[in-house]
Scaffold this motif. Sequence first.
Motif, PDB file in Angstrom:
ATOM      1  N   LEU A   1      -4.677  77.684 -54.252  1.00 66.91           N
ATOM      2  CA  LEU A   1      -5.411  77.514 -52.993  1.00 66.91           C
ATOM      3  C   LEU A   1      -5.290  78.717 -52.068  1.00 66.91           C
ATOM      4  N   ALA A   2      -4.240  79.509 -52.243  1.00 66.72           N
ATOM      5  CA  ALA A   2      -4.039  80.667 -51.370  1.00 66.72           C
ATOM      6  C   ALA A   2      -5.049  81.780 -51.635  1.00 66.72           C
ATOM      7  N   ASP A   3      -5.837  81.658 -52.702  1.00 69.03           N
ATOM      8  CA  ASP A   3      -6.804  82.703 -53.040  1.00 69.03           C
ATOM      9  C   ASP A   3      -8.138  82.554 -52.318  1.00 69.03           C
ATOM     10  N   ILE A   4      -8.249  81.651 -51.367  1.00 68.31           N
ATOM     11  CA  ILE A   4      -9.471  81.530 -50.569  1.00 68.31           C
ATOM     12  C   ILE A   4      -9.579  82.738 -49.648  1.00 68.31           C
ATOM     13  N   THR A   5     -10.796  83.169 -49.338  1.00 60.82           N
ATOM     14  CA  THR A   5     -10.954  84.288 -48.409  1.00 60.82           C
ATOM     15  C   THR A   5     -11.100  83.778 -46.982  1.00 60.82           C
ATOM     16  N   LEU A   6     -10.815  84.638 -46.028  1.00 65.17           N
ATOM     17  CA  LEU A   6     -10.951  84.251 -44.624  1.00 65.17           C
ATOM     18  C   LEU A   6     -12.405  83.955 -44.274  1.00 65.17           C
ATOM     19  N   ARG A   7     -13.311  84.719 -44.840  1.00 65.73           N
ATOM     20  CA  ARG A   7     -14.728  84.494 -44.547  1.00 65.73           C
ATOM     21  C   ARG A   7     -15.201  83.167 -45.144  1.00 65.73           C
ATOM     22  N   ALA A   8     -14.687  82.817 -46.332  1.00 64.90           N
ATOM     23  CA  ALA A   8     -15.042  81.535 -46.931  1.00 64.90           C
ATOM     24  C   ALA A   8     -14.574  80.384 -46.052  1.00 64.90           C
ATOM     25  N   LEU A   9     -13.348  80.473 -45.533  1.00 65.35           N
ATOM     26  CA  LEU A   9     -12.834  79.422 -44.647  1.00 65.35           C
ATOM     27  C   LEU A   9     -13.722  79.269 -43.421  1.00 65.35           C
ATOM     28  N   HIS A  10     -14.146  80.382 -42.867  1.00 71.64           N
ATOM     29  CA  HIS A  10     -14.970  80.319 -41.655  1.00 71.64           C
ATOM     30  C   HIS A  10     -16.336  79.697 -41.954  1.00 71.64           C
ATOM     31  N   VAL A  11     -16.962  80.100 -43.047  1.00 67.18           N
ATOM     32  CA  VAL A  11     -18.295  79.590 -43.376  1.00 67.18           C
ATOM     33  C   VAL A  11     -18.238  78.111 -43.763  1.00 67.18           C
ATOM     34  N   LEU A  12     -17.214  77.709 -44.490  1.00 64.05           N
ATOM     35  CA  LEU A  12     -17.082  76.292 -44.848  1.00 64.05           C
ATOM     36  C   LEU A  12     -16.900  75.425 -43.607  1.00 64.05           C
ATOM     37  N   GLN A  13     -16.219  75.951 -42.611  1.00 61.15           N
ATOM     38  CA  GLN A  13     -16.065  75.230 -41.350  1.00 61.15           C
ATOM     39  C   GLN A  13     -17.389  75.184 -40.592  1.00 61.15           C
ATOM     40  N   LEU A  14     -18.150  76.273 -40.672  1.00 65.97           N
ATOM     41  CA  LEU A  14     -19.396  76.408 -39.913  1.00 65.97           C
ATOM     42  C   LEU A  14     -20.551  75.630 -40.535  1.00 65.97           C
ATOM     43  N   ALA A  15     -20.521  75.427 -41.853  1.00 67.57           N
ATOM     44  CA  ALA A  15     -21.660  74.864 -42.583  1.00 67.57           C
ATOM     45  C   ALA A  15     -22.025  73.460 -42.112  1.00 67.57           C
ATOM     46  N   ASP A  16     -23.320  73.216 -42.021  1.00 70.18           N
ATOM     47  CA  ASP A  16     -23.806  71.866 -41.710  1.00 70.18           C
ATOM     48  C   ASP A  16     -23.697  70.962 -42.932  1.00 70.18           C
TER      49      ASP A  16
END
Length: 309
Positions: free
Chosen positions: A36-51
Amino acid sequence: MSASFASAQRAAHDAAAAQHYPQGALYVVATPIGNLADITLRALHVLQLADTVACEDTRHTQSMLRAYGIDKSASQLLAVHQHNEAEAAQNVVHRLQQGQRVAYVSDAGTPGVSDPGARLVAAVQAAGLRAVPLPGASSITTALSVAGAVAHSTEHGGFVFAGFLPVKNAERANVIAQQLAHEPRCVVLLEAPHRIGELAQALAVLGERPVTLARELTKQFEEVTTQPAQALTAWLDGSPQRSRGEFVVLLHPVPVVSDAGDSHRVLRLLLAELPLKTAVRLAAEITGASRNVLYDTALEWKRQDGAQD
């Protein structure tokens, strides 16, 4: 949320929030292949932002999102897998046309390679909408990076991605004998744990050709080994653990074996009748010798001939 990722969420916002993320776009998001630590910071942000988060398995994805502290309702998760991809893609297109940001994730790794996603992206692009890639983990490039199997200094550099071979023994054996055995570049295969033994037996016909097996990549029991093709079955039988986990299988490039004296003889004959580049190309094709080596040899001969004049 796991306490381990609380700081990651804050870092993701600080690092990625300044970028513009247009509405009405599909975000193709690579997710970890095990760690799980291999997620990127941008992926975390977009997954949070996604509708909407489109995904292969909603339960699997919901569990992953919660580990990162991302809360999505059931209505925000949309199943898009190999059995419904064409139909579900139209649902995604409809949501995009309404101005939603839709993130698509496979169960692990980069979507659209060996996992679903290609038809979804094609449908989005056909509708005149945008697909935005968010790079990250991939079992293919992860295995290639530690196998030393991609040649760069020969005629046959690079690699070929073949994915999963046919399940039926006869079809699989035919692909190996008719195609892979004669492919000079590195070949990347994928295989499930319950079929790795059958694949190893089928690859034994390649004899001494080196093969890298990479299993449980990024996980606690990760293992990468390179064996002659004919020894793969014995290696797997050495421990019950060795047949567990998903596999990336790399067939190393076919060694180029040529007689230097024979290739030089052919090259001299061709140089007497043809321009240098044409002679080198044909000599390499006839003898299997490296074109670069033959080209350097031809230049050295010309230099020596010039010095003697």
